[in-house]
Design a protein around this motif. Structure first.
Motif, PDB file in Angstrom:
ATOM      1  N   TYR A 280      41.264  51.591  52.535  1.00 56.61           N
ATOM      2  CA  TYR A 280      42.039  52.943  52.132  1.00 56.61           C
ATOM      3  C   TYR A 280      41.944  53.319  51.029  1.00 56.61           C
ATOM      4  O   TYR A 280      42.399  55.236  51.365  1.00 56.61           O
ATOM      5  CB  TYR A 280      43.696  52.591  52.364  1.00 56.61           C
ATOM      6  CG  TYR A 280      43.914  51.675  53.307  1.00 56.61           C
ATOM      7  CD1 TYR A 280      44.776  52.258  54.784  1.00 56.61           C
ATOM      8  CD2 TYR A 280      44.571  50.294  53.284  1.00 56.61           C
ATOM      9  CE1 TYR A 280      44.798  51.607  55.268  1.00 56.61           C
ATOM     10  CE2 TYR A 280      44.504  49.638  54.490  1.00 56.61           C
ATOM     11  CZ  TYR A 280      45.064  50.596  55.577  1.00 56.61           C
ATOM     12  OH  TYR A 280      45.105  49.642  56.755  1.00 56.61           O
TER      13      TYR A 280
ATOM     14  N   HIS B  36      44.880  45.138  64.349  1.00 51.70           N
ATOM     15  CA  HIS B  36      44.855  43.233  64.291  1.00 51.70           C
ATOM     16  C   HIS B  36      46.083  42.488  63.317  1.00 51.70           C
ATOM     17  O   HIS B  36      46.813  41.702  64.138  1.00 51.70           O
ATOM     18  CB  HIS B  36      43.816  42.641  63.182  1.00 51.70           C
ATOM     19  CG  HIS B  36      44.326  43.336  61.949  1.00 51.70           C
ATOM     20  ND1 HIS B  36      44.249  42.475  60.774  1.00 51.70           N
ATOM     21  CD2 HIS B  36      45.239  44.009  61.152  1.00 51.70           C
ATOM     22  CE1 HIS B  36      43.703  42.368  59.922  1.00 51.70           C
ATOM     23  NE2 HIS B  36      44.526  43.462  59.844  1.00 51.70           N
TER      24      HIS B  36
ATOM     25  N   ASP C 244      38.985  42.022  56.939  1.00 53.81           N
ATOM     26  CA  ASP C 244      40.412  42.738  56.364  1.00 53.81           C
ATOM     27  C   ASP C 244      41.358  41.590  55.187  1.00 53.81           C
ATOM     28  O   ASP C 244      41.905  40.722  55.594  1.00 53.81           O
ATOM     29  CB  ASP C 244      41.468  43.122  57.558  1.00 53.81           C
ATOM     30  CG  ASP C 244      42.385  44.231  57.527  1.00 53.81           C
ATOM     31  OD1 ASP C 244      41.734  45.259  57.447  1.00 53.81           O
ATOM     32  OD2 ASP C 244      43.572  44.035  56.225  1.00 53.81           O
ATOM     33  N   VAL C 245      41.998  42.646  54.252  1.00 48.76           N
ATOM     34  CA  VAL C 245      42.730  41.953  53.518  1.00 48.76           C
ATOM     35  C   VAL C 245      44.034  41.598  54.100  1.00 48.76           C
ATOM     36  O   VAL C 245      44.352  40.098  53.317  1.00 48.76           O
ATOM     37  CB  VAL C 245      43.029  42.938  51.735  1.00 48.76           C
ATOM     38  CG1 VAL C 245      44.130  43.311  52.312  1.00 48.76           C
ATOM     39  CG2 VAL C 245      43.147  41.578  50.603  1.00 48.76           C
TER      40      VAL C 245
ATOM     41  N   GLY D 177      41.753  47.919  58.111  1.00 45.07           N
ATOM     42  CA  GLY D 177      41.881  48.645  56.851  1.00 45.07           C
ATOM     43  C   GLY D 177      40.744  49.612  56.174  1.00 45.07           C
ATOM     44  O   GLY D 177      39.540  49.264  55.905  1.00 45.07           O
TER      45      GLY D 177
HETATM   46 ZN   LIG Z   1      44.699  45.559  55.907  1.00 41.86          ZN
END
Ligand SMILES: [Zn+2]
Length: 308
Positions: free
Chosen positions: A288, A125, A163-164, A286
């Motif tokens: 992680y 993205h 996503d953050v 993402g």
């Molecule tokens: Zn991210």
């Protein structure tokens, strides 16, 4: 109808070096958790094809595509930005990642499956039309959305991105295209340091301050995303499914839990059921912290599989 699950082992070949958070173990951590939760027993598994140059060229410049692909003939590695390393294996992985989304889109739009999940990397993205960025090379979700527009003539496609990080690449690609609505939440101020001041009828960006918890995230979705989505009445919904806003993920300072991902998935599915024949294509971005990532994807897929 089962969930289509798309993956390819080539996605594991792309390795940006020891200690890099966007690592091959992310894919395996997800699969391990799905196996332990017995969810893999109930999906239809597909090996992802490679995206074609033509499919990529709908959202990327040919010169850029060739620059990425040519690296398969080279040796060593190169930094395309301070966080994004290309290696000779990267083009193959990136082609499988984008190809997975094209095939998932086909499977869902033709009615073979109602929902699909692409367990792929590199993510997409942040990828701009002519530039790799933020661990991303090709914009996988954008390639899928453009495929729907070109091949099937759909003209109301929603992309939701939790996503953050702000999906600046997807926004750049579809900024002036009323056929695509983007709904996004992201930590702000934060990488990639944009998006907070962009808002239109078709771009619903909701910046969230560090420390935001699940209840505030849910309130943002209810207040901003859902009215826009109901007005737009999408024919198919893509999810840029990043799980790095999880409270255990050290990449960010948002505090979501797996239950928040299940909740937002349910809300998206309700919109899809109302307007889009339940059609949802979810694509990994993402996430992680490996354990949290696995648990979050499992919670997300249970909803997409209509188990909960
Ligand atoms: Zn991210």
């Amino acid at each position: 109808m089962s969930l289509a699950y798309l993956h390819h082992n080539d996605c594991l070949l792309h390795d940006m070096g020891f200690g890099h958070p966007e690592c091959p173990a992310r894919i395996s951590a997800i699969e391990d958790q799905l196996r332990a939760s017995h969810l893999l027993d109930f999906v239809s598994y597909y090996e992802a094809p490679m995206a074609t140059r033509r499919q990529l060229a709908r959202v990327h410049e040919l010169k850029y595509i060739d620059r990425v692909l040519e690296f398969s003939q080279q040796e060593g590695h190169a930094y395309l930005d301070p966080d994004t390393v290309i290696t000779p294996h990267t083009p193959q992985a990136a082609l499988r990642a984008a190809g997975a989304v094209v095939q998932a889109t086909e499977l869902v739009v033709t009615g073979k499956h109602q929902t699909a999940f692409c367990n792929i990397r590199p993510p997409g993205h942040h990828a701009l039309r002519n530039q790799a960025m933020g661990f991303c090379f090709f914009n996988n979700v954008a390639v899928g959305a453009a495929h729907l527009i070109e091949e099937y003539g759909l003209n109301r496609i929603a992309i939701v991105d939790f996503d953050v990080h702000h999906g600046n690449g997807t926004e750049e690609i579809f900024r002036n295209d009323p056929r695509v609505m983007l709904c996004s939440t992201f930590q702000h101020p934060f990488y990639p340091h944009c998006g907070a001041d962009v808002f239109s009828e078709y771009i619903i960006n909701v910046p969230l301050p560090a420390g935001t918890t699940g209840d505030k995230f849910r309130a943002a979705v209810i207040t901003h995303w859902l009215p826009a989505l109901h007005k737009f009445a999408p024919q198919l919904i893509f999810i840029s499914a990043g799980f790095d806003a999880h409270h255990e993920d050290e990449m960010s300072q948002l505090h979501l839990h797996a239950s928040d991902y299940a909740w937002v998935t349910q809300e998206i599915l309700l919109v899809a059921d109302k307007y889009a024949q339940g059609r949802v294509v979810s694509v990994l971005e993402g996430g992680y912290e490996l354990q949290a990532l696995g648990r979050s994807v499992a919670a997300h897929l249970k909803v997409l599989m209509r188990i909960v």
